[in-house]
Scaffold this motif. Structure first.
Motif, PDB file in Angstrom:
ATOM      1  N   ARG A 135      75.449  81.764  33.140  1.00  0.00           N
ATOM      2  CA  ARG A 135      75.233  82.174  31.750  1.00  0.00           C
ATOM      3  C   ARG A 135      73.993  81.501  31.181  1.00  0.00           C
ATOM      4  O   ARG A 135      73.182  82.143  30.532  1.00  0.00           O
ATOM      5  N   GLU A 136      73.841  80.210  31.434  1.00  0.00           N
ATOM      6  CA  GLU A 136      72.662  79.502  30.929  1.00  0.00           C
ATOM      7  C   GLU A 136      71.373  80.064  31.516  1.00  0.00           C
ATOM      8  O   GLU A 136      70.378  80.211  30.811  1.00  0.00           O
ATOM      9  N   LEU A 137      71.393  80.384  32.808  1.00  0.00           N
ATOM     10  CA  LEU A 137      70.206  80.983  33.428  1.00  0.00           C
ATOM     11  C   LEU A 137      69.832  82.283  32.726  1.00  0.00           C
ATOM     12  O   LEU A 137      68.675  82.503  32.360  1.00  0.00           O
ATOM     13  N   TRP A 138      70.817  83.148  32.541  1.00  0.00           N
ATOM     14  CA  TRP A 138      70.522  84.458  31.965  1.00  0.00           C
ATOM     15  C   TRP A 138      70.263  84.388  30.469  1.00  0.00           C
ATOM     16  O   TRP A 138      69.569  85.247  29.914  1.00  0.00           O
ATOM     17  N   LEU A 139      70.774  83.369  29.815  1.00  0.00           N
ATOM     18  CA  LEU A 139      70.417  83.183  28.403  1.00  0.00           C
ATOM     19  C   LEU A 139      68.951  82.779  28.270  1.00  0.00           C
ATOM     20  O   LEU A 139      68.313  83.066  27.258  1.00  0.00           O
ATOM     21  N   THR A 140      68.408  82.167  29.312  1.00  0.00           N
ATOM     22  CA  THR A 140      66.970  81.877  29.338  1.00  0.00           C
ATOM     23  C   THR A 140      66.195  83.193  29.319  1.00  0.00           C
ATOM     24  O   THR A 140      65.193  83.328  28.625  1.00  0.00           O
ATOM     25  N   MET A 141      66.672  84.169  30.072  1.00  0.00           N
ATOM     26  CA  MET A 141      66.035  85.489  30.067  1.00  0.00           C
ATOM     27  C   MET A 141      66.188  86.122  28.700  1.00  0.00           C
ATOM     28  O   MET A 141      65.258  86.717  28.169  1.00  0.00           O
ATOM     29  N   ASN A 142      67.365  85.999  28.129  1.00  0.00           N
ATOM     30  CA  ASN A 142      67.611  86.519  26.789  1.00  0.00           C
ATOM     31  C   ASN A 142      66.584  85.976  25.804  1.00  0.00           C
ATOM     32  O   ASN A 142      66.038  86.720  24.991  1.00  0.00           O
ATOM     33  N   ASP A 143      66.298  84.702  25.895  1.00  0.00           N
ATOM     34  CA  ASP A 143      65.345  84.067  24.981  1.00  0.00           C
ATOM     35  C   ASP A 143      63.923  84.603  25.162  1.00  0.00           C
ATOM     36  O   ASP A 143      63.106  84.522  24.244  1.00  0.00           O
ATOM     37  N   ALA A 144      63.634  85.145  26.329  1.00  0.00           N
ATOM     38  CA  ALA A 144      62.285  85.644  26.621  1.00  0.00           C
ATOM     39  C   ALA A 144      62.095  87.107  26.212  1.00  0.00           C
ATOM     40  O   ALA A 144      60.980  87.618  26.291  1.00  0.00           O
ATOM     41  N   LEU A 145      63.151  87.776  25.781  1.00  0.00           N
ATOM     42  CA  LEU A 145      63.051  89.187  25.417  1.00  0.00           C
ATOM     43  C   LEU A 145      62.580  89.360  23.978  1.00  0.00           C
ATOM     44  O   LEU A 145      62.902  88.546  23.110  1.00  0.00           O
ATOM     45  N   ASP A 146      61.844  90.443  23.739  1.00  0.00           N
ATOM     46  CA  ASP A 146      61.452  90.759  22.366  1.00  0.00           C
ATOM     47  C   ASP A 146      62.580  91.552  21.698  1.00  0.00           C
ATOM     48  O   ASP A 146      63.587  91.891  22.338  1.00  0.00           O
ATOM     49  N   ASP A 147      62.412  91.847  20.425  1.00  0.00           N
ATOM     50  CA  ASP A 147      63.488  92.509  19.677  1.00  0.00           C
ATOM     51  C   ASP A 147      63.858  93.866  20.260  1.00  0.00           C
ATOM     52  O   ASP A 147      65.036  94.214  20.322  1.00  0.00           O
ATOM     53  N   GLN A 148      62.875  94.646  20.683  1.00  0.00           N
ATOM     54  CA  GLN A 148      63.156  95.964  21.266  1.00  0.00           C
ATOM     55  C   GLN A 148      63.942  95.814  22.568  1.00  0.00           C
ATOM     56  O   GLN A 148      64.884  96.548  22.819  1.00  0.00           O
ATOM     57  N   GLN A 149      63.562  94.856  23.389  1.00  0.00           N
ATOM     58  CA  GLN A 149      64.269  94.620  24.652  1.00  0.00           C
ATOM     59  C   GLN A 149      65.696  94.143  24.400  1.00  0.00           C
ATOM     60  O   GLN A 149      66.624  94.539  25.116  1.00  0.00           O
ATOM     61  N   LEU A 150      65.864  93.307  23.384  1.00  0.00           N
ATOM     62  CA  LEU A 150      67.208  92.841  23.031  1.00  0.00           C
ATOM     63  C   LEU A 150      68.083  94.018  22.618  1.00  0.00           C
ATOM     64  O   LEU A 150      69.254  94.110  23.004  1.00  0.00           O
ATOM     65  N   GLN A 151      67.510  94.927  21.852  1.00  0.00           N
ATOM     66  CA  GLN A 151      68.251  96.105  21.405  1.00  0.00           C
ATOM     67  C   GLN A 151      68.609  96.982  22.609  1.00  0.00           C
ATOM     68  O   GLN A 151      69.719  97.497  22.700  1.00  0.00           O
ATOM     69  N   LYS A 168      69.165  88.685  18.150  1.00  0.00           N
ATOM     70  CA  LYS A 168      69.210  87.687  19.222  1.00  0.00           C
ATOM     71  C   LYS A 168      70.646  87.258  19.498  1.00  0.00           C
ATOM     72  O   LYS A 168      71.040  87.123  20.650  1.00  0.00           O
ATOM     73  N   LEU A 169      71.430  87.037  18.444  1.00  0.00           N
ATOM     74  CA  LEU A 169      72.826  86.648  18.639  1.00  0.00           C
ATOM     75  C   LEU A 169      73.608  87.760  19.319  1.00  0.00           C
ATOM     76  O   LEU A 169      74.404  87.510  20.218  1.00  0.00           O
ATOM     77  N   ALA A 170      73.374  88.985  18.916  1.00  0.00           N
ATOM     78  CA  ALA A 170      74.092  90.101  19.533  1.00  0.00           C
ATOM     79  C   ALA A 170      73.711  90.230  21.000  1.00  0.00           C
ATOM     80  O   ALA A 170      74.550  90.474  21.860  1.00  0.00           O
ATOM     81  N   SER A 171      72.434  90.051  21.296  1.00  0.00           N
ATOM     82  CA  SER A 171      72.011  90.193  22.689  1.00  0.00           C
ATOM     83  C   SER A 171      72.474  89.019  23.532  1.00  0.00           C
ATOM     84  O   SER A 171      72.555  89.118  24.749  1.00  0.00           O
ATOM     85  N   LEU A 172      72.798  87.916  22.891  1.00  0.00           N
ATOM     86  CA  LEU A 172      73.339  86.773  23.607  1.00  0.00           C
ATOM     87  C   LEU A 172      74.598  87.192  24.354  1.00  0.00           C
ATOM     88  O   LEU A 172      74.801  86.822  25.502  1.00  0.00           O
ATOM     89  N   ALA A 173      75.406  88.005  23.699  1.00  0.00           N
ATOM     90  CA  ALA A 173      76.616  88.496  24.345  1.00  0.00           C
ATOM     91  C   ALA A 173      76.267  89.361  25.548  1.00  0.00           C
ATOM     92  O   ALA A 173      76.939  89.311  26.568  1.00  0.00           O
ATOM     93  N   VAL A 174      75.203  90.141  25.423  1.00  0.00           N
ATOM     94  CA  VAL A 174      74.772  90.980  26.538  1.00  0.00           C
ATOM     95  C   VAL A 174      74.405  90.114  27.731  1.00  0.00           C
ATOM     96  O   VAL A 174      74.885  90.320  28.844  1.00  0.00           O
ATOM     97  N   MET A 175      73.550  89.142  27.519  1.00  0.00           N
ATOM     98  CA  MET A 175      73.082  88.320  28.628  1.00  0.00           C
ATOM     99  C   MET A 175      74.216  87.440  29.157  1.00  0.00           C
ATOM    100  O   MET A 175      74.297  87.207  30.359  1.00  0.00           O
ATOM    101  N   ALA A 176      75.088  86.980  28.290  1.00  0.00           N
ATOM    102  CA  ALA A 176      76.235  86.198  28.764  1.00  0.00           C
ATOM    103  C   ALA A 176      77.136  87.071  29.626  1.00  0.00           C
ATOM    104  O   ALA A 176      77.624  86.636  30.661  1.00  0.00           O
ATOM    105  N   SER A 177      77.324  88.300  29.211  1.00  0.00           N
ATOM    106  CA  SER A 177      78.146  89.207  30.002  1.00  0.00           C
ATOM    107  C   SER A 177      77.499  89.507  31.334  1.00  0.00           C
ATOM    108  O   SER A 177      78.171  89.627  32.347  1.00  0.00           O
TER     109      SER A 177
END
Length: 179
Positions: A121-137, A11-20
């Motif tokens: 960033r906050e909007l897309w971090l909301t999407m990040n929070d809704a992703l499962d582990d496979q989607q985050l990867q 989740k932390l790693a994908s945070l960078a993805v969604m923030a980017s």
């Protein structure tokens, strides 16, 4: 117990993805240094990622909401910037204009653009929070692929800029952002 820390790490790693993503990425065919990501490119790149994520119906609804809100923020910012451009073009025709007034307008827009970026960033971090582990990867791999395409020299562009300035080529096309 190991599963929970791994999940947190993903989740932390994908945070960078969604923030980017909220900063905007280069178009899918090209890559760009992280600090050169443009918000305007957000939605075109996001579409490519969206297909790879295989979103469930609830995630698709959230994605559409985020796209709409993102477009509204981006459109508002573009309107402000066009207005500033027009006002500056008109203002520069006034010989009594103090250039500090123009600088203040640029500073104000810069601050508003920063707020826009944080909001995106906050909007897309909301999407990040809704992703499962496979989607985050998948999201993380997507970003890693884009970043690996960056030529090292492009990251050093800013340090080479003063050398190009004297030749009159490249960066001197318009007013730019700094007064």
């Amino acid at each position: 117990m190991q599963g929970k820390p791994l999940s947190s790490t993903l989740k932390l790693a994908s945070l960078a993805v969604m923030a980017s993503l909220s900063l905007g990425l280069a178009t899918p065919a090209t890559a760009s240094p992280v600090m050169d990501f443009r918000t305007e490119d957000l939605l075109s790149v996001a579409d490519g990622l969206k297909d790879d994520l295989h979103l469930n119906p609830n995630q698709q609804t959230l994605w559409r909401q985020l796209e709409g809100k993102s477009r509204a923020i981006i459109n508002e910012r573009e309107k402000r910037q066009h207005l500033i451009q027009a006002n500056m073009a008109n203002g520069l025709n006034n010989p009594a204009l103090d250039l500090r007034q123009l600088s203040a307008a640029i500073d104000a827009e810069s601050a508003l653009s920063g707020q826009d970026g944080r909001q995106l960033r906050e909007l897309w971090l909301t999407m990040n929070d809704a992703l499962d582990d496979q989607q985050l990867q998948t999201a993380r791999a997507f970003l890693a692929d884009r970043l690996q395409r960056v030529d090292v020299a492009s990251c050093d562009r800013s340090s080479a800029a003063p050398k190009d300035k004297s030749s009159g080529k490249g960066r001197g096309r318009g007013m730019g952002g700094g007064l």
